[in-house]
Design an enzyme around this catalytic site. Structure first.
Site, PDB file in Angstrom:
ATOM      1  N   CYS A  81       4.788  63.997 -30.919  1.00 47.39           N
ATOM      2  CA  CYS A  81       4.507  64.975 -29.865  1.00 47.39           C
ATOM      3  C   CYS A  81       3.355  64.507 -28.983  1.00 47.39           C
ATOM      4  CB  CYS A  81       4.183  66.343 -30.476  1.00 47.39           C
ATOM      5  SG  CYS A  81       2.746  66.330 -31.570  1.00 47.39           S
ATOM      6  N   GLU A 105       8.354  65.202 -26.220  1.00 46.98           N
ATOM      7  CA  GLU A 105       8.548  64.680 -27.584  1.00 46.98           C
ATOM      8  C   GLU A 105       9.233  63.317 -27.514  1.00 46.98           C
ATOM      9  OE1 GLU A 105       8.512  66.329 -31.844  1.00 46.98           O
ATOM     10  OE2 GLU A 105       7.690  67.049 -29.951  1.00 46.98           O
TER      11      GLU A 105
END
Length: 405
Positions: free
Chosen positions: A367, A399
């Site tokens: 992330c 992501e």
């Protein structure tokens, strides 16, 4: 100062002669009227739009521009994806495809609403003590409006004391709303200080209602479970796998894109023996076990492992999940190691162990592209395949999923 915004920085702020301009768009002609210094950066706290960029769209949320939740809702979605591609190229040095979110409104499955004397909602950008009062949250969906309406009635009818943030007083602090997007099951969790919560079931008929008490001095939207009404858990479903949701468990916040995430991870793994590091509630591991892989998962969070084991049971799969830190687990003997670390990235000891014990494939879910880039440089592996998924529309976050060989 007058000028045209030419670019956004990595946080999604427009840049004009070294001044950061929140909620602006490339191509906007603006006049900066007031500048404040925030954490060594010059930020336009007041500015006027002279000519709009063609990249602009009307934000769906009435609180946009004040609420600290979304920062890019004023930009058309194609440009949001382009912004993320450019950001990744700057950080990684090469182009990465960004998979759009299947939905860009109603996609979030969790919101944490502060309940204060000034309103119910989220913090104003840059002001921890100030709450932006909202009627609904478009990125969560229509259930948010229903929940907020019922909450206001609950507070008024039962004369419940609410939070004064500056004085740190008041009983009812947060309402955390969670929803299984594919099951339509809804959970609400009321987070309070010590005291007595009136029976909420006269006002809320959601599947699961929790009352949690935050006994710490920290400002957090969770606590010790005092009691619950209805179901102990709600469920979310990704393809053919069910996951239990509890007030104190983590789950990917965009269920629609989470389907693409687990599918991509399952495409990238090789061999039969899979190690699921930072496994959490078993999001990847159980999905893979359902497809016949031999999975062993580890996480340092005891409650996450308890939830992973429950998820093993309800899906009737063969997988093991144990409590251990990333500094302790041996990666020897596994064909593929999946790592999904927190934003800080991989622990240096794990990097050394991966280099020493050499599993055939690493599937890295990240992330934080910056710590991903740092870790990849330290690993004795090369990127074989990489893709980005837009898990967080209307924000600068993205992501990454990469196969390292």
């Amino acid at each position: 100062m007058r000028g045209v915004i030419r670019k956004l920085n990595d946080d999604g702020f427009g840049v004009l002669k070294g001044i950061l301009v929140p909620f602006s768009a490339p191509g906007d002609e603006i006049i900066v009227e007031r500048v404040e210094r925030v954490k060594k950066r010059r930020v336009a706290s007041q500015w006027k739009l002279v000519r709009s960029s063609p990249l602009r769209v009307g934000p769906r949320c009435k609180a946009f521009g004040k609420c600290g939740g979304c920062t890019l809702q004023h930009l058309n979605y194609d440009y949001q994806l382009e912004f993320k591609r450019k950001k990744l190229k700057r950080i990684l040095g090469f182009e990465v495809e960004v998979v759009p979110s299947p939905k860009i409104f109603g996609h979030r499955n969790r919101i944490d609403l502060a309940i204060t004397k000034d309103g119910i909602g989220f913090r104003e950008r840059g002001k921890w003590w100030k709450i932006v009062d909202i009627d609904e949250c478009p990125v969560f969906g229509k259930t948010s409006r229903e929940a907020i309406e019922r909450l206001k009635e609950f507070i008024e009818e039962e004369k419940i004391s609410v939070w004064n943030i500056k004085k740190d007083e008041g009983f009812l602090r947060y309402m955390v709303l969670r929803e299984g997007k594919f099951t339509e099951e809804v959970m609400v969790n009321f987070v309070t200080k010590e005291g007595n919560l009136p029976d909420p079931t006269n006002y809320f008929d959601f599947d699961s209602i929790y009352w949690s008490v935050n006994r710490s001095k920290s400002d957090v939207s969770y606590g010790d479970i005092e009691r619950f009404w209805g179901k102990e858990f709600i469920r979310e479903r990704l393809d053919d796998v069910d996951y239990l949701i509890h007030p104190n468990s983590f789950f990917q916040t965009n269920s629609y894109q989470a389907v693409n995430l687990v599918r991509k991870v399952s495409e990238l793994v090789e061999g039969e023996k899979i190690l699921d590091m930072y496994s959490g509630v078993g999001t990847f591991g159980i999905y893979l076990a359902k497809r016949g892989f031999n999975v062993k998962g580890f996480d340092s969070n005891e409650f996450a492992i308890e939830m992973a084991r429950r998820n093993v049971e309800i899906n009737n799969v063969d997988a093991e999940f144990e409590v251990a830190s990333d500094r302790e687990v041996s990666v020897k003997g596994f064909d593929t190691v999946i790592v999904d670390p927190p934003r800080a990235g991989l622990h240096p000891r794990l990097v050394k162990r991966l280099n020493r014990e050499k599993p055939g494939v690493i599937v890295y879910v990240s992330c934080n592209p910056e710590t991903f880039a740092r870790d990849v440089k330290m690993l004795d592996y090369r990127i074989d395949e990489i893709v980005a998924l837009d898990m967080f529309p209307h924000t600068p976050h993205v992501e990454l999923v990469a196969k390292l060989v």
